[in-house]
Design an enzyme around this catalytic site. Structure first.
Site: not given
Ligand SMILES: Cc1ncc(COP(=O)(O)O)c(C=O)c1O
Length: 396
Positions: A43, A270
């Site tokens: 993601k 700035y």
């Molecule tokens: C539902 C879910 N699973 C797994 C992960 C993976 O987490 P990590 O990057 O700590 O392995 C995330 C990330 O935030 C998540 O939202």
């Protein structure tokens, strides 16, 4: 008009991604897991490293599943030809159900209405929609209450054209010293597992552990783990066990575009936040807070130039950063500067930046925006450049 090849234009500020490092990390994690499946979380543009390239690399090195949090992210992967199983672990609306089926992905469910909409969409498409029920064991984000999990599964199983692929939950804190709440969450999952087993209901994929869980909570590994940060080469915190070596995969670099000599009393940037107490030499880097280089680094951040630390001065601009190079008489326009990553022995890690701005490494790496080209390296050579503003510059 526009007769030149803009693919050759490369902004002198970029994110460098070491594909060998990602490959090493994923293989190492897989080995550590034994037979447990790995869902690689890609993601947020692959945590900033590029969703499509990360998806390809993790799958090539053994990831079984990919994780996204919106249909748009799933679309980006499918459009790029990525056929691996994908789970959308976040919520959708009922009117998006047809897209889930069309994208051929698996969907998190914590509301019966969504499952019903998916069932109808799947019937229309003459297929089955695959779902993972989420149980909220303590994050209070998505998921049904543990006391309703068995009942919800039973309802899902009555819906036509729905295949329940998994049951999962998430840790709000798996990488801290105190594991008591995480262990309570695991116990809540186990209780549901026992209750379902008593009714002879079998769900193929139980998953719970994120990076911290992989390292510190083996009892949460179940059938699959969902890993993001570790794949990219960073530990979720300094409190976790570190049973293997990780290779950091991401660097952020820029080339000096201007150098100026300022005099005592001159101000920089700035808000005139920096006033020179003596004559100084400063350099301008063509990267700013609009690129995800956090504005809170103004005055306190450091960069690496010629293998040594140089200080950020003044306020970060949207597209530019000032550094003091009075002690670098040999510095010249075009010299590369490392904002994050290694330069010789020196390193500025996402954790270092996070500590300065009061955040976490996740935030630091995911913030680097798409305006920065992604330069992919393998075996020390550039194999591909993705530049969202011009086009993709593909090679090799
Ligand atoms: C539902 C879910 N699973 C797994 C992960 C993976 O987490 P990590 O990057 O700590 O392995 C995330 C990330 O935030 C998540 O939202």
């Amino acid at each position: 008009m526009l007769s030149l090849n803009y693919n050759k234009v490369l902004r002198p500020a970029w994110v460098e991604v070491d594909l060998n490092a990602v490959a090493h990390n994923v293989r190492t994690i897989k080995r550590h897991l034994g037979g447990v499946k790995l869902l690689a979380v890609v993601k947020a543009n692959g945590y900033g490293l590029g969703a499509v390239m990360m998806a390809r690399e993790v799958v090539a090195n053994g990831a079984d599943y990919l994780g996204v949090v919106m249909l748009d992210e799933a679309y980006e992967l499918r459009r790029a030809g990525i056929a691996a199983p994908i789970v959308n672990t976040a919520a959708i609306y009922p009117d998006q159900a047809d897209y889930v089926v069309d994208l051929d992905i698996e969907q998190m469910i914590d509301r019966y209405e969504i499952a019903a909409a998916l069932s109808q969409a799947a019937q229309r498409a003459n297929t089955a929609a695959r779902v993972h029920l989420k149980v909220d064991t303590g994050m209070s984000r998505y998921g049904v209450h543990p006391s309703r999990a068995v009942q919800e599964i039973q309802r899902l199983l009555t819906l036509p054209n729905i295949r329940v692929m998994g049951l999962f939950s998430h840790f709000p804190m798996s990488d801290g010293v105190d594991k008591s709440f995480a262990l309570l969450q695991i116990e809540r999952m186990r209780e549901i597992k026992r209750d379902l087993a008593a009714q002879a209901i079998v769900i193929p994929l139980w998953h719970m552990a994120n990076s911290g869980g992989v390292l510190d909570l083996p009892s949460a590994h179940f059938d699959m783990v969902r890993v993001g940060l570790l794949n990219y080469g960073y530990w979720p915190s300094f409190d976790v066990q570190r049973p293997f070596e990780l290779e950091p995969a991401m660097s952020v670099k820029a080339k000096i575009v201007a150098i100026r000599d300022i005099q005592r009393g001159d101000t920089v940037g700035y808000g005139r936040k920096f006033m020179a107490k003596q004559d100084e030499r400063i350099a301008i880097l063509p990267i700013g807070y609009a690129d995800g280089y956090d504005r809170a680094l103004s005055k306190i951040g450091q960069v690496l130039l010629h293998g040594k630390r140089a200080s950020i001065i003044g306020g970060l601009c949207m597209d530019a950063t000032f550094i003091k190079i009075t002690d670098f008489p040999e510095a010249k326009i075009g010299d590369p500067v490392t904002l994050m990553g290694f330069d010789g022995e020196q390193n500025i890690s996402p954790h270092d930046i996070a500590a300065l701005i009061g955040s976490v490494s996740y935030d630091v790496i995911a913030q680097f925006g798409r305006r920065l080209p992604r330069v992919y390296m393998r075996n020390g050579a550039v194999v591909r450049i993705d530049n969202s503003l011009t086009a993709q510059i593909a090679s090799a």
